[in-house]
Design a protein around this motif. Structure first.
Motif, PDB file in Angstrom:
ATOM      1  N   VAL A  98       0.836  -1.204   0.000  1.00 34.88           N
ATOM      2  CA  VAL A  98       0.000   0.000   0.000  1.00 34.88           C
ATOM      3  C   VAL A  98       0.867   1.250   0.000  1.00 34.88           C
ATOM      4  CG1 VAL A  98      -1.641   1.310   1.390  1.00 34.88           C
ATOM      5  CG2 VAL A  98      -1.948  -1.143   1.109  1.00 34.88           C
ATOM      6  N   THR A  99       1.876   1.262   0.868  1.00 34.40           N
ATOM      7  CA  THR A  99       2.772   2.420   0.935  1.00 34.40           C
ATOM      8  C   THR A  99       3.437   2.685  -0.406  1.00 34.40           C
ATOM      9  OG1 THR A  99       3.263   1.808   3.193  1.00 34.40           O
ATOM     10  CG2 THR A  99       4.734   3.393   2.164  1.00 34.40           C
ATOM     11  N   ARG A 100       4.002   1.624  -0.972  1.00 28.58           N
ATOM     12  CA  ARG A 100       4.705   1.784  -2.251  1.00 28.58           C
ATOM     13  C   ARG A 100       3.753   2.339  -3.306  1.00 28.58           C
ATOM     14  NH1 ARG A 100       9.920   1.211  -1.190  1.00 28.58           N
ATOM     15  NH2 ARG A 100      10.783  -0.875  -1.014  1.00 28.58           N
ATOM     16  N   ASN A 101       2.503   1.866  -3.297  1.00 28.29           N
ATOM     17  CA  ASN A 101       1.544   2.339  -4.279  1.00 28.29           C
ATOM     18  C   ASN A 101       1.207   3.804  -4.072  1.00 28.29           C
ATOM     19  OD1 ASN A 101       0.212   0.709  -6.447  1.00 28.29           O
ATOM     20  ND2 ASN A 101       0.360  -0.820  -4.824  1.00 28.29           N
ATOM     21  N   ILE A 102       1.079   4.199  -2.827  1.00 28.59           N
ATOM     22  CA  ILE A 102       0.722   5.598  -2.562  1.00 28.59           C
ATOM     23  C   ILE A 102       1.874   6.521  -2.956  1.00 28.59           C
ATOM     24  CG2 ILE A 102       0.257   7.265  -0.722  1.00 28.59           C
ATOM     25  CD1 ILE A 102      -1.402   5.127   0.645  1.00 28.59           C
ATOM     26  N   LYS A 103       3.092   6.083  -2.684  1.00 28.26           N
ATOM     27  CA  LYS A 103       4.241   6.959  -2.928  1.00 28.26           C
ATOM     28  C   LYS A 103       4.911   6.689  -4.279  1.00 28.26           C
ATOM     29  CE  LYS A 103       5.620   9.517  -0.342  1.00 28.26           C
ATOM     30  NZ  LYS A 103       5.231  10.926  -0.099  1.00 28.26           N
ATOM     31  N   GLU A 132       0.685   7.049   5.814  1.00 26.28           N
ATOM     32  CA  GLU A 132      -0.243   6.900   6.931  1.00 26.28           C
ATOM     33  C   GLU A 132      -1.028   8.193   7.154  1.00 26.28           C
ATOM     34  OE1 GLU A 132       1.646   5.597  10.470  1.00 26.28           O
ATOM     35  OE2 GLU A 132      -0.233   4.971  11.385  1.00 26.28           O
ATOM     36  N   LYS A 133      -0.309   9.307   7.038  1.00 25.19           N
ATOM     37  CA  LYS A 133      -0.946  10.609   7.239  1.00 25.19           C
ATOM     38  C   LYS A 133      -2.077  10.818   6.229  1.00 25.19           C
ATOM     39  CE  LYS A 133       1.383  14.601   7.169  1.00 25.19           C
ATOM     40  NZ  LYS A 133       2.697  15.257   7.097  1.00 25.19           N
ATOM     41  N   VAL A 134      -1.796  10.515   4.990  1.00 24.26           N
ATOM     42  CA  VAL A 134      -2.814  10.729   3.958  1.00 24.26           C
ATOM     43  C   VAL A 134      -4.015   9.818   4.178  1.00 24.26           C
ATOM     44  CG1 VAL A 134      -3.220  10.893   1.500  1.00 24.26           C
ATOM     45  CG2 VAL A 134      -0.931  11.143   2.361  1.00 24.26           C
ATOM     46  N   LEU A 135      -3.750   8.562   4.479  1.00 19.51           N
ATOM     47  CA  LEU A 135      -4.851   7.621   4.688  1.00 19.51           C
ATOM     48  C   LEU A 135      -5.717   8.058   5.867  1.00 19.51           C
ATOM     49  CD1 LEU A 135      -3.266   4.124   4.039  1.00 19.51           C
ATOM     50  CD2 LEU A 135      -4.996   5.271   2.699  1.00 19.51           C
ATOM     51  N   GLN A 141      -8.727   3.064   6.999  1.00 22.19           N
ATOM     52  CA  GLN A 141      -7.800   2.295   7.817  1.00 22.19           C
ATOM     53  C   GLN A 141      -7.336   1.081   7.030  1.00 22.19           C
ATOM     54  OE1 GLN A 141     -10.188   1.813  11.286  1.00 22.19           O
ATOM     55  NE2 GLN A 141      -8.918   3.234  12.450  1.00 22.19           N
ATOM     56  N   ILE A 142      -6.140   1.176   6.493  1.00 21.60           N
ATOM     57  CA  ILE A 142      -5.584   0.085   5.700  1.00 21.60           C
ATOM     58  C   ILE A 142      -4.151  -0.137   6.161  1.00 21.60           C
ATOM     59  CG2 ILE A 142      -5.088  -0.727   3.366  1.00 21.60           C
ATOM     60  CD1 ILE A 142      -7.073   1.454   2.387  1.00 21.60           C
ATOM     61  N   ALA A 143      -3.809  -1.398   6.414  1.00 27.19           N
ATOM     62  CA  ALA A 143      -2.444  -1.698   6.842  1.00 27.19           C
ATOM     63  C   ALA A 143      -1.481  -1.317   5.731  1.00 27.19           C
ATOM     64  CB  ALA A 143      -2.321  -3.172   7.177  1.00 27.19           C
ATOM     65  N   LEU A 144      -0.434  -0.574   6.113  1.00 27.00           N
ATOM     66  CA  LEU A 144       0.435   0.023   5.098  1.00 27.00           C
ATOM     67  C   LEU A 144       1.322  -0.981   4.385  1.00 27.00           C
ATOM     68  CD1 LEU A 144       1.244   3.078   7.248  1.00 27.00           C
ATOM     69  CD2 LEU A 144       0.279   3.204   4.973  1.00 27.00           C
ATOM     70  N   ASP A 145       1.629  -2.090   5.076  1.00 25.35           N
ATOM     71  CA  ASP A 145       2.545  -3.051   4.451  1.00 25.35           C
ATOM     72  C   ASP A 145       1.810  -4.117   3.657  1.00 25.35           C
ATOM     73  OD1 ASP A 145       4.937  -1.940   5.205  1.00 25.35           O
ATOM     74  OD2 ASP A 145       4.818  -2.803   7.213  1.00 25.35           O
TER      75      ASP A 145
END
Lengths: 513, 354
Positions: A98-103, A132-135, A141-145
């Protein structure tokens, strides 16, 4: 914030956008509606700097941001001006977290890499904190990893939204049919979220076919028709009938089925569904709808039969057992399937319209072949086929330059009409259709429904429609089957009350209330 | 159970190796010495395949181009009569330069052949090999006049097919030598492999690694989001080519001689087989696939001819076993991987249905 003056776009001399003029203020939710092929996507693609626009000669007219004229030639210029877009077909990467996709493409990198920035190390911790801040901001609420693949559609939509909002310079957010694949509760949450975004001073362009949503959320609505901006309405002037009239420019006749007594002659039966000894029958000559919230297993009957998904049941057709996934045999028996994934499984996008219309129907139409006796070895009668295709194009009102046009160049609604015309050409005994009207404007919708009904009445084709559009199903179906948690929950017949179906979607019955 | 399911290919090959080892009647020491030699000769080639797989281009058979750059650099060094550490530095520098250049050209072609990268990369490999052979067979002595005429054939045209690369190998032999079973080996290549593994490890976590994964996951989405996919793919191919060049230098240094016309052939097939045996697919590859794959593949490669010979009392059967392995293993690994992927897909489908 954004002003567009005399914006036009032509593809090989055909204007798909003509002199568009509009102004969008900061913090405004601006609705853009229009039939398929009315120029909505082209407009969005120009603002978003899609490569397609530049490759086909760019646009004409001016785009002004805060009063200064800017030129948008590519995606990065568009992003630099603070324009972000959430695509209808989510542009997320499976296999990435999720993190990689957002960034993605906006990673925090350690050290300055001006020459070959690709070789800099990615600061995953910082990425994660920002993601995390954006979500949090959009209340998801989505686990970032977590990997993207495991998320629900709704969660994915929020990830996509978060990715666009993460761009700090964002001024304008374009949402292209964000709710088309969400259910009612999910849609509600998304709309709330959009309101919050707008409240923070970000302008939003909201594109949707669902007029109720547009009415609910937008401050201003612009209607496009055939590439022209026909009207703009303020909130106080909103009305569905006005929108609809402007979009099609003509009266819509809603297709409706004349109810008749069911034959009760079993054509197809699903035995022992999901390990239980329950049975689902499809009767000869009926139009039956299968519906449910997203992911309740409504696709298992059609996609399972044609081997696209797992289906836990045995199938009998006219009393004889069928093998699931043996599609040549199914088609030989006269069972035909138009999948909801039109471009993926039902059409040959690189082939011309005529090929798509007649494909696989030759044995039913010997006139298409010059030497019918040779069957697959025969040449095709191009002239007959061309005439036939032209007739079909006219009858179904397919917007195209002729039967030789490639399918890729048609809009979604017109592609669906080509699908339907192949089904008509094939003339099956039993036709499965998945989401026949998804992402299609009102006028084409009614036309498609009308033709489905006509197939049923004239040729006696039994039709099974899997769809989330309950209002349509009630109008055209003899029976509506509601799925809940992978099982048949309830079967409605006769005069169907929409409220009852709504309740049963959530696994409840009217008496419970 | 899940472990077995996920690693079905390496486990199957491991079992096969154990059986082959049993029937080959080799000593474990002999086998480990052989595997060690082949490990250092092949490891970097296999690592070179990772990035192209990650960015969705499949197996880059054009790593041959990298090997060719190294061969050329070595011939140039011999031509200039360079020796010792200077020769090695020259070879590394020149082959790095050449491989970046050639890698760039390969990337240009592969970017034009989207969707068919694997087959095109095979053809590029074949073509470049022919061009390279032509230059050294015909141009040397006619158009190009070497300083050191000893490298030419006696008729004065064309480079000798076998040249002594002692200038490189003597540098290798001096660094970290060790004795095993009466023979001298060196740890230097392992050191190089380690360094390059670390570089690759870094790259996978650098921006290029993330972008490559995104491009490999969905090219059209990457383009929609403004990722310069062609640039990302080009960088991956160039890195891959450079890795291959370095690998060829290790190989030549280990051999002590250079096969001018054939030294670069077949390496792509071995590397591809090794990475697939290690459990990678043409869509996903990790570094551990490379390490496991190289060791397993070569262990089987060494033991199977002897096992075949002992089992059937026929030396030619042994040779047949070897050829079967190189190509058969690729096919079998691909089929098994496809099955695994299909099962995985079905599992996801079933879960979404529930």
């Amino acid at each position: 914030m954004l002003e567009v003056r005399n914006l036009s776009k032509q593809f090989d001399g055909n204007y798909v956008l003509k002199n568009i003029n509009l102004k969008i203020k900061d913090g405004e939710v601006y609705g853009v509606i229009g039939a398929n092929g009315s120029g909505k996507s082209t407009f969005m693609n120009i603002l978003n700097g899609k490569a397609l626009i530049a490759e086909t000669g760019g646009y004409e007219g001016d785009i002004l941001i805060d009063g200064t004229s800017v030129s948008i030639k590519n995606h990065s210029q568009s992003t630099a001006h603070g324009i972000a877009m959430v695509h209808q077909e989510l542009a997320l990467f499976s296999g990435l977290s999720v993190t990689r996709n957002i960034k993605i493409n906006r990673e925090n990198i350690k050290g300055k890499g001006t020459f070959l920035p690709e070789f800099s190390y990615v600061d995953y911790k910082k990425d994660k904190a920002e993601a995390e801040k954006v979500l949090e901001m959009i209340g998801a609420q989505i686990a970032l990893d977590r990997m993207i693949d495991g998320l629900t559609l709704n969660q994915k939509q929020f990830v996509e939204l978060a990715r666009e909002l993460d761009n700090e310079s964002i001024r304008l957010l374009i949402l292209d049919e964000p709710t088309s694949s969400l259910n009612i509760t999910e849609t509600k949450r998304l709309l709330e979220c959009i309101r919050e975004i707008a409240a923070r001073g970000i302008a939003v362009i909201f594109i949707s076919h669902r007029l109720e949503e547009v009415m609910e959320i937008c401050d201003v609505v612009a209607v496009l028709r055939d590439g022209e901006l026909v009207s703009t309405y303020e909130k106080s002037e909103f009305s569905v009938s006005r929108f609809a009239d402007d979009m099609v420019g003509r009266e819509i006749v809603k297709a409706e089925r004349k109810k008749k007594a069911l034959s009760r002659e079993v054509l197809l039966s699903y035995d022992r569904t999901n390990g239980t000894d329950r049975r689902l029958n499809i009767y000869e000559g009926e139009v039956v709808g299968i519906t449910g919230l997203a992911g309740q297993g409504q696709e298992q009957f059609s996609e399972g039969l044609f081997g696209l998904k797992a289906g836990d049941y045995q199938v009998r057709f006219c009393g004889e057992e069928l093998k699931k996934g043996d599609n040549p045999e199914l088609i030989k028996q006269g069972i035909y399937y138009l999948s909801e994934d039109r471009s993926g499984t039902s059409l040959f996008l690189e082939s011309p319209i005529w090929k798509n219309i007649i494909f696989g129907t030759e044995h039913k139409h010997p006139e298409f072949m010059s030497m019918p006796k040779l069957l697959p070895l025969s040449f095709l009668q191009k002239k007959v086929i061309k005439e036939y295709s032209e007739k079909m194009i006219e009858e179904l009102n397919i917007l195209c330059s002729g039967p030789e046009q490639k399918l890729r160049e048609l809009s979604g609604g017109n592609q669906q009409k080509v699908c339907i015309s192949r089904a008509i050409t094939f003339g099956p005994k039993l036709l499965f259709v998945g989401e026949p009207t998804r992402g299609i404007d009102i006028y084409s919708k009614e036309l498609i429904l009308k033709w489905l009904l006509e197939m049923n009445q004239k040729n006696g084709t039994t039709i099974v429609i899997t769809s989330g559009e309950i209002e349509e199903l009630i109008r055209i179906c003899d029976r509506v089957i509601v799925m809940y948690q992978g099982q048949v929950f309830k079967i409605f017949e006769g005069n169907i009350e929409p409220e009852e179906i709504m309740l049963s979607l959530y696994g409840r019955t009217a008496d419970e209330k | 159970m899940k472990f077995v399911k996920n690693n079905i290919v390496p486990i199957a090959i491991f079992l096969l190796t154990v059986i082959a080892f049993y029937y080959s009647e080799m000593s474990l020491n002999y086998l480990s010495a052989e595997v060690y030699t082949r490990f250092i000769r092949n490891m970097l080639f296999t690592l070179a395949l990772i990035l192209p797989v990650t960015c969705g281009m499949g197996i880059n058979f054009a790593i041959i181009v990298g090997a060719i750059s190294a061969q050329m650099a070595v011939v140039f060094a011999l031509d200039l009569n360079l020796t010792g550490i200077l020769a090695l530095l020259f070879v590394v520098g020149v082959s790095a330069m050449l491989s970046v250049m050639f890698g760039f050209l390969v990337a240009l072609l592969l970017n034009k052949a989207r969707g068919n990268e694997m087959i095109v990369s095979i053809m590029i490999g074949q073509l470049s090999s022919v061009i390279y052979q032509f230059i050294f067979m015909v141009a040397y002595g006619t158009v190009i006049h070497p300083l050191n005429t000893d490298i030419l054939l006696e008729r004065g045209i064309g480079v000798r097919s076998m040249l002594d690369a002692k200038n490189i190998s003597e540098v290798f032999e001096k660094i970290l030598p060790f004795k095993f079973e009466g023979k001298t080996y060196t740890l230097f290549p392992v050191l190089i492999i380690l360094v390059f593994s670390l570089i690759l490890f870094y790259l996978q976590r650098a921006k290029i690694g993330v972008l490559a994964k995104a491009v490999g996951s969905n090219l059209s989405h990457a383009n929609t989001l403004g990722i310069k996919s062609n640039r990302v793919r080009s960088i991956c191919i160039i890195i891959s080519t450079v890795f291959a060049a370095m690998s060829q230098i290790i190989l030549i240094g280990d051999f002590g001689t250079i096969n001018v016309y054939t030294g670069h052939l077949g390496l792509d097939t071995f590397a591809a087989a090794a990475i697939l045996v290690g459990g990678a697919s043409i869509k996903e590859a990790r570094m551990r696939n490379c390490f496991v794959g190289v060791i397993l593949f070569h262990a089987l490669f060494i033991t199977s001819p002897m096992a075949g010979q002992n089992l059937f009392n026929n030396p030619s059967v042994g040779e047949y076993f070897r050829s079967f392995l190189a190509y058969g293993v690729i096919v079998i690994a691909i089929i098994m991987n496809l099955r695994k992927e299909k099962m995985e897909k079905e599992r996801i489908l079933r879960e979404t249905l529930k």
